[in-house]
Every structure is written in C-alpha cells, then in structure tokens.
Design a protein around this motif. Structure first.
Motif, PDB file in Angstrom:
ATOM      1  N   GLY A 277       0.823  -1.210   0.000  1.00 10.19           N
ATOM      2  CA  GLY A 277       0.000   0.000   0.000  1.00 10.19           C
ATOM      3  C   GLY A 277       0.852   1.252   0.000  1.00 10.19           C
ATOM      4  O   GLY A 277       0.574   2.221  -0.717  1.00 10.19           O
ATOM      5  N   LEU A 278       1.916   1.254   0.794  1.00 13.23           N
ATOM      6  CA  LEU A 278       2.823   2.403   0.842  1.00 13.23           C
ATOM      7  C   LEU A 278       3.491   2.640  -0.508  1.00 13.23           C
ATOM      8  O   LEU A 278       3.630   3.783  -0.958  1.00 13.23           O
TER       9      LEU A 278
ATOM     10  N   LEU B 163       2.303   1.873  -3.466  1.00 13.56           N
ATOM     11  CA  LEU B 163       1.292   2.446  -4.366  1.00 13.56           C
ATOM     12  C   LEU B 163       1.115   3.940  -4.118  1.00 13.56           C
ATOM     13  O   LEU B 163       0.961   4.724  -5.058  1.00 13.56           O
ATOM     14  N   VAL B 164       1.138   4.332  -2.857  1.00 15.94           N
ATOM     15  CA  VAL B 164       0.990   5.741  -2.499  1.00 15.94           C
ATOM     16  C   VAL B 164       2.119   6.571  -3.105  1.00 15.94           C
ATOM     17  O   VAL B 164       1.894   7.656  -3.657  1.00 15.94           O
ATOM     18  N   ILE B 165       3.342   6.075  -3.013  1.00 18.37           N
ATOM     19  CA  ILE B 165       4.499   6.819  -3.532  1.00 18.37           C
ATOM     20  C   ILE B 165       4.426   6.958  -5.046  1.00 18.37           C
ATOM     21  O   ILE B 165       4.637   8.046  -5.599  1.00 18.37           O
ATOM     22  N   VAL B 166       4.113   5.855  -5.740  1.00 14.70           N
ATOM     23  CA  VAL B 166       3.999   5.895  -7.203  1.00 14.70           C
ATOM     24  C   VAL B 166       2.857   6.826  -7.623  1.00 14.70           C
ATOM     25  O   VAL B 166       2.995   7.641  -8.552  1.00 14.70           O
ATOM     26  N   GLY B 167       1.735   6.725  -6.923  1.00 13.08           N
ATOM     27  CA  GLY B 167       0.592   7.575  -7.243  1.00 13.08           C
ATOM     28  C   GLY B 167       0.882   9.043  -7.032  1.00 13.08           C
ATOM     29  O   GLY B 167       0.471   9.895  -7.827  1.00 13.08           O
ATOM     30  N   ALA B 168       1.600   9.362  -5.957  1.00  9.27           N
ATOM     31  CA  ALA B 168       1.933  10.756  -5.679  1.00  9.27           C
ATOM     32  C   ALA B 168       2.819  11.349  -6.766  1.00  9.27           C
ATOM     33  O   ALA B 168       2.650  12.505  -7.169  1.00  9.27           O
ATOM     34  N   ASP B 169       3.768  10.565  -7.254  1.00  9.10           N
ATOM     35  CA  ASP B 169       4.664  11.050  -8.312  1.00  9.10           C
ATOM     36  C   ASP B 169       3.870  11.384  -9.567  1.00  9.10           C
ATOM     37  O   ASP B 169       4.067  12.437 -10.192  1.00  9.10           O
ATOM     38  N   ALA B 170       2.936  10.491  -9.948  1.00  7.64           N
ATOM     39  CA  ALA B 170       2.104  10.739 -11.129  1.00  7.64           C
ATOM     40  C   ALA B 170       1.205  11.953 -10.907  1.00  7.64           C
ATOM     41  O   ALA B 170       1.017  12.781 -11.811  1.00  7.64           O
TER      42      ALA B 170
ATOM     43  N   LEU C 150      -3.141   6.458  -5.082  1.00  4.84           N
ATOM     44  CA  LEU C 150      -3.048   7.030  -3.743  1.00  4.84           C
ATOM     45  C   LEU C 150      -4.150   6.505  -2.831  1.00  4.84           C
ATOM     46  O   LEU C 150      -3.907   6.093  -1.692  1.00  4.84           O
ATOM     47  N   ILE C 151      -5.367   6.528  -3.327  1.00  3.04           N
ATOM     48  CA  ILE C 151      -6.515   6.142  -2.509  1.00  3.04           C
ATOM     49  C   ILE C 151      -6.498   4.640  -2.211  1.00  3.04           C
ATOM     50  O   ILE C 151      -6.679   4.217  -1.063  1.00  3.04           O
ATOM     51  N   PHE C 152      -6.232   3.829  -3.246  1.00  4.98           N
ATOM     52  CA  PHE C 152      -6.210   2.380  -3.047  1.00  4.98           C
ATOM     53  C   PHE C 152      -5.043   1.977  -2.141  1.00  4.98           C
ATOM     54  O   PHE C 152      -5.188   1.167  -1.219  1.00  4.98           O
ATOM     55  N   GLY C 153      -3.875   2.579  -2.393  1.00  2.00           N
ATOM     56  CA  GLY C 153      -2.711   2.281  -1.565  1.00  2.00           C
ATOM     57  C   GLY C 153      -2.910   2.742  -0.131  1.00  2.00           C
ATOM     58  O   GLY C 153      -2.560   2.036   0.818  1.00  2.00           O
ATOM     59  N   GLY C 154      -3.494   3.930   0.039  1.00  2.46           N
ATOM     60  CA  GLY C 154      -3.774   4.439   1.372  1.00  2.46           C
ATOM     61  C   GLY C 154      -4.757   3.561   2.118  1.00  2.46           C
ATOM     62  O   GLY C 154      -4.624   3.325   3.322  1.00  2.46           O
ATOM     63  N   ARG C 155      -5.758   3.036   1.392  1.00  9.47           N
ATOM     64  CA  ARG C 155      -6.751   2.155   2.013  1.00  9.47           C
ATOM     65  C   ARG C 155      -6.099   0.851   2.494  1.00  9.47           C
ATOM     66  O   ARG C 155      -6.387   0.361   3.591  1.00  9.47           O
ATOM     67  N   LEU C 156      -5.228   0.286   1.658  1.00  9.83           N
ATOM     68  CA  LEU C 156      -4.505  -0.918   2.045  1.00  9.83           C
ATOM     69  C   LEU C 156      -3.677  -0.678   3.305  1.00  9.83           C
ATOM     70  O   LEU C 156      -3.670  -1.488   4.236  1.00  9.83           O
TER      71      LEU C 156
ATOM     72  N   LEU D  96      -1.310   9.741   4.134  1.00 13.25           N
ATOM     73  CA  LEU D  96      -0.205   9.294   3.286  1.00 13.25           C
ATOM     74  C   LEU D  96      -0.219   9.934   1.897  1.00 13.25           C
ATOM     75  O   LEU D  96       0.837  10.292   1.373  1.00 13.25           O
ATOM     76  N   PRO D  97      -1.408  10.087   1.255  1.00 12.08           N
ATOM     77  CA  PRO D  97      -1.397  10.774  -0.043  1.00 12.08           C
ATOM     78  C   PRO D  97      -0.840  12.189   0.045  1.00 12.08           C
ATOM     79  O   PRO D  97      -0.050  12.613  -0.795  1.00 12.08           O
TER      80      PRO D  97
END
Length: 315
Positions: free
Chosen positions: A11-12, A14-21, A179-185, A215-216
């Motif tokens: 989950g963490l 995913l959050v990092i990758v999502g934030a970069d995008a 971000l949302i999916f990773g944060g939820r995990l 986290l997002p």
C-alpha cells in the motif's frame, strides 16, 4: 501478521507511485492552463488526497462512531501541518505569498477555531452545523478561484510542458486512484495491527488512521517539494486541512451528528496550534518562505504530540 505487513508495504509503495504521477500531472495542468500551482494544490490535489479521510470519517459517522469521524480529521490536520508541511520545508523552503497569509492561512485557522468552539460549547457538530460547514467550503473555493495571486505565478514562469492536457489529466486520475487504493490498504492493515495491540478507537483514529489517510498528502508534499513545487505542497496541506473540516466534517455531520465528548484539551490545543504556527512563520519569518528551521520545529511538535498520545496509554 506477515501477510498484513506485506500488504501494508505494498500500500505504501502504491501511495508513492501515485503521488509522483499526481504531482507531474497537476504541475503540467497548471503550466498549460496558466493556473498557479497553489490553486491546483488547494483544489484538485487537496480534494483528491483528502478522499481517504472522507471515506473513513463518513463511514465512522454512518456507523455512529463519532470518535473515528472526529479523531481522523483532528489527527489528519495535525499530521498535515506539523509533519507533512514540516518535512516539505526541510526538503525545500516553502514559498509563501501575501495572498496565502491574508486569505488561505486565515481560513485554515478559522476552520480549526470552528471545531474548537463548537466542540467546547455544544460538544457536538450537528446536522445544521454540517450544512453551514459545507456552505463555507463552497465560499472558500469560490474566493480561491476568483482571485489568483500574481506573485505565485513566478513558480510556473519559464516552465514548459509538452504533454497533451488529456495525458496530464489521466496522470492525475491514475495517481489519485493509486493514492486512494494504496492508502486504504495501508490503513486497513495498520488498524488491524493496532486492534491486536488493544488500542482505543480514538487513539487509532488520531494516530494510525490519521497518518494513514494522510499518506497521499505526505507523498505528494515530499515529491512536490523535492521537485521545487513548494506552492503545490503548501496548497495541498492548507487545502486539505480546510477540506477536512468544512467539507468532510460537514458531510459526516449531515450523515449523523458527531459527538465530541472524547476529544481532550491536548488534542484541541495541538489542532489549534499547528495552523497558528505556520501563520506566524509566514507573517514574521525571514523572507517569503517557511524555512528549514521552522520546518524542523513543526516536525518536532508533531512528534512530541504523537509520543504523548502513545505514552498516555492509547486513550
């Protein structure tokens, strides 16, 4: 326990990758539309990164668990300001323009003061107050979009983006989903561990849930600061704080009135102190930035608060 930890780490990531995008896409949109990064940060990015708080608080309200709905927002705002903005300033001093101080930071303080006032006087946020909060949020967004500060546009002068606007929008959307999916995990598995340790719902909401749903904002703030997009980082934090109170608590209270009996004076004090601190830094600090020493002070205050909660017994 091992599978829980693996899901938390995934989950963490995913959050990092999502934030970069998200940062890349939002910055490109700002350049294309000649909109300041602060406005993008305080609207699209702030609302998008606040979706986890919306899900957690509205779910808590619907289930009649006010401690989760309120504690999540109080903890998230403290984490946003003390930890996220503090770390962003440590990476790169955060540009603050006069409009940020005269309007946005005052709205940030006012939103915290509203929760403090009604929490102490009424001991709850009722449905009618939730409606007032939603109206105030609509007014704030209207005022933000109506006037952009010219000085803030310095951050996009000289920047170019060759990516089509549709590609940038897709990057923002994909980043928000990750971000949302990773944060939820992260949140689900962190809460599972916390429950095994016997921590109270309010403690979990103010610490684990607040940090997890933030986290997002954390990933977005760090990546934005590392890329020199400090107005985007500032807009993300201030916009998320205001959205958390006026939008998310407003919606949550409309679902179910929120009792605030278990929020302590220490929680209220830190909740009020953090926006006041950044206002004072912006007003009286050196130059037009929140400096690295000021960022260090913010992070230290946030850590002290979290340590206090932990050693107070998780209640």
């Amino acid at each position: 326990m091992a599978s829980t930890l693996l899901l938390l780490i995934f989950g963490l990531a995913l959050v990092i990758v999502g934030a970069d995008a998200l940062v890349d896409g939002a910055t490109a949109i700002a350049v294309k539309m000649r909109v300041t990064p602060f406005v993008i940060g305080i609207t699209v990015v702030a609302i998008g990164t606040s979706l986890p708080e919306l899900v957690v608080s509205v779910t808590g309200a619907a289930q009649g668990i006010s401690d989760v709905a309120i504690g999540n927002i109080i903890g998230s705002n403290i984490f946003n300001t003390a930890i996220i903005l503090g770390i962003s300033a440590l990476i790169c001093p955060v540009l603050v323009v006069r409009e940020n101080v005269n309007r946005d930071m005052l709205w940030n303080i006012a939103s915290s003061a509203a929760v403090l006032f009604f929490g102490i006087i009424l001991n709850q946020i009722s449905r009618w107050l939730g409606l007032v909060f939603l109206a105030l949020y609509a007014l704030y967004i209207f005022l933000t979009l109506k006037k952009q500060d010219n000085k803030a546009s310095q951050e996009i002068s000289g920047m170019n983006s060759s990516a089509p606007i549709a590609v940038s929008v897709l990057k923002v959307a994909a980043g928000l989903v990750a971000l949302i999916f990773g944060g939820r995990l992260f949140v689900d598995n962190a809460v599972e561990i916390a429950h095994l340790l016997g921590w109270s719902e309010k403690f979990i909401a103010i610490t684990i849930l607040a940090a997890g749903t933030s986290l997002p904002e954390l990933a977005t703030g760090i990546i934005a600061a590392s890329k020199g997009q400090t107005q985007l980082a500032l807009g993300n934090v201030v916009g998320s704080n205001i959205a958390n109170v006026f939008l998310i608590l407003g919606v949550s209270a409309m679902v179910n009135p929120l009792a605030m009996a278990n929020i302590t004076s220490v929680d209220y004090s830190m909740f009020m102190l953090s926006p006041v601190l950044i206002f004072l830094f912006a007003l009286w600090g050196k130059g037009d930035r929140i400096s690295r020493p000021e960022g260090a002070l913010l992070v230290t205050s946030g850590i002290i608060y979290m340590v206090f909660l932990t050693f107070s017994g998780g209640n």
